[in-house]
Scaffold this motif. Structure first.
Motif, PDB file in Angstrom:
ATOM      1  N   SER A  50       0.834  -1.202   0.000  1.00 17.91           N
ATOM      2  CA  SER A  50       0.000   0.000   0.000  1.00 17.91           C
ATOM      3  C   SER A  50       0.868   1.251   0.000  1.00 17.91           C
ATOM      4  CB  SER A  50      -0.895   0.014   1.245  1.00 17.91           C
ATOM      5  OG  SER A  50      -0.083   0.138   2.418  1.00 17.91           O
ATOM      6  N   LYS A  51       0.231   2.380  -0.219  1.00 11.40           N
ATOM      7  CA  LYS A  51       0.906   3.677  -0.099  1.00 11.40           C
ATOM      8  C   LYS A  51       1.436   3.858   1.314  1.00 11.40           C
ATOM      9  CE  LYS A  51      -0.320   8.595   0.029  1.00 11.40           C
ATOM     10  NZ  LYS A  51      -1.343   9.606  -0.318  1.00 11.40           N
ATOM     11  N   ASP A  52       0.663   3.427   2.307  1.00 14.42           N
ATOM     12  CA  ASP A  52       1.100   3.593   3.696  1.00 14.42           C
ATOM     13  C   ASP A  52       2.350   2.773   3.996  1.00 14.42           C
ATOM     14  OD1 ASP A  52      -0.894   5.389   4.160  1.00 14.42           O
ATOM     15  OD2 ASP A  52      -2.181   4.019   5.290  1.00 14.42           O
ATOM     16  N   GLU A 118      -1.955   5.022  12.408  1.00 10.20           N
ATOM     17  CA  GLU A 118      -1.274   3.728  12.371  1.00 10.20           C
ATOM     18  C   GLU A 118       0.086   3.818  11.688  1.00 10.20           C
ATOM     19  OE1 GLU A 118      -4.308   3.827   8.948  1.00 10.20           O
ATOM     20  OE2 GLU A 118      -4.218   4.425  11.062  1.00 10.20           O
ATOM     21  N   VAL A 119       0.229   4.735  10.725  1.00  9.21           N
ATOM     22  CA  VAL A 119       1.524   4.908  10.072  1.00  9.21           C
ATOM     23  C   VAL A 119       2.493   5.602  11.029  1.00  9.21           C
ATOM     24  CG1 VAL A 119       2.744   5.902   8.099  1.00  9.21           C
ATOM     25  CG2 VAL A 119       0.433   4.999   7.805  1.00  9.21           C
ATOM     26  N   ARG A 120       2.007   6.595  11.756  1.00 11.63           N
ATOM     27  CA  ARG A 120       2.863   7.262  12.745  1.00 11.63           C
ATOM     28  C   ARG A 120       3.328   6.267  13.812  1.00 11.63           C
ATOM     29  NH1 ARG A 120      -1.062  11.472  12.481  1.00 11.63           N
ATOM     30  NH2 ARG A 120      -1.800  10.999  14.584  1.00 11.63           N
ATOM     31  N   ARG A 121       2.416   5.427  14.253  1.00  8.88           N
ATOM     32  CA  ARG A 121       2.789   4.437  15.277  1.00  8.88           C
ATOM     33  C   ARG A 121       3.864   3.481  14.771  1.00  8.88           C
ATOM     34  NH1 ARG A 121      -2.799   4.614  16.553  1.00  8.88           N
ATOM     35  NH2 ARG A 121      -3.223   2.835  15.190  1.00  8.88           N
ATOM     36  N   ARG A 128      12.246   6.370  18.379  1.00  7.50           N
ATOM     37  CA  ARG A 128      12.667   6.183  19.771  1.00  7.50           C
ATOM     38  C   ARG A 128      14.108   5.686  19.849  1.00  7.50           C
ATOM     39  NH1 ARG A 128      13.463   8.388  23.988  1.00  7.50           N
ATOM     40  NH2 ARG A 128      13.643   7.113  25.855  1.00  7.50           N
ATOM     41  N   ARG A 129      14.506   4.807  18.916  1.00 10.74           N
ATOM     42  CA  ARG A 129      15.890   4.317  18.915  1.00 10.74           C
ATOM     43  C   ARG A 129      16.868   5.473  18.723  1.00 10.74           C
ATOM     44  NH1 ARG A 129      13.638  -0.014  16.055  1.00 10.74           N
ATOM     45  NH2 ARG A 129      14.194   0.916  14.035  1.00 10.74           N
TER      46      ARG A 129
END
Length: 199
Positions: A50-52, A118-121, A128-129
């Motif tokens: 998908s695009k996401d 959901e993409v941001r998550r 975070r790393r």
């Protein structure tokens, strides 16, 4: 040697990163990406669902490129390197890599807020790393007595990364000297603005 499929996948990501940078998340369709990559829209599904998935991959690459470069730069310093040298090396490497791969890195700065939750998550782990890496760099300096005890590591990291990432909006690597810019950022971050007698 990269396979034809790997080359095609990379071309799709390069096109997508550039288009996301120029047009934002909503302004880019799968057909736009396919057309510029020289393929049919349906062929994209051989490489991405998908695009996401494409945008999530672009975001991760943007962070991982900078993360890996900064990590190598700091790891290559002697264990006894003074705090100034460690922070200055990390600043210089962040800016060099960030601006060199600006199609990818700018996606994290410019379109992250436009993305579906959901993409941001999906991108938070990579983010975070990199935050943890910077926290460890500051704590390395603190352990050697090079950081004032009152300095909050997270605040310093947010301040410095925010300032460096904002260079996308005004700095042109073709016209400016990245090393000189890095020196100025390091000087401000480490020495501040005011004369000692004024503070």
């Amino acid at each position: 040697m990269a396979t034809k499929a790997q080359d095609t996948r990379q071309r799709v990501l390069d096109v997508a990163a550039r288009r996301f940078r120029e047009h934002g998340y909503a302004g880019v369709s799968l057909r736009d990406i396919a057309d510029e990559a020289g393929m049919k829209a349906g062929s994209l599904y051989y490489h991405f669902r998908s695009k996401d998935e494409i945008v999530a991959t672009v975001l991760d690459i943007g962070i991982e490129l900078v993360h890996d470069a900064v990590e190598r730069a700091v790891a290559g310093l002697p264990a006894e390197a003074p705090a100034r040298a460690v922070i200055a090396a990390a600043v210089r490497c962040h800016l060099q890599t960030f601006l060199a791969y600006s199609d990818y890195t700018s996606a994290n700065v410019r379109i992250f807020g436009q993305l579906p939750p959901e993409v941001r998550r999906a991108n938070l782990a990579a983010r975070r790393r990199y935050e943890v890496l910077w926290d460890s760099i500051v704590e390395r300096c603190r352990a050697r007595g090079g950081v004032r005890p009152a300095v909050d590591t997270a605040t310093f990291r947010l301040f410095l990364l925010g300032a460096m990432n904002a260079t996308l909006e005004w700095f042109d690597p073709a016209k400016g000297d990245i090393d000189r810019l890095a020196d100025r950022y390091a000087d401000l971050a480490l020495d501040g603005l005011l004369e000692r007698s004024e503070s």
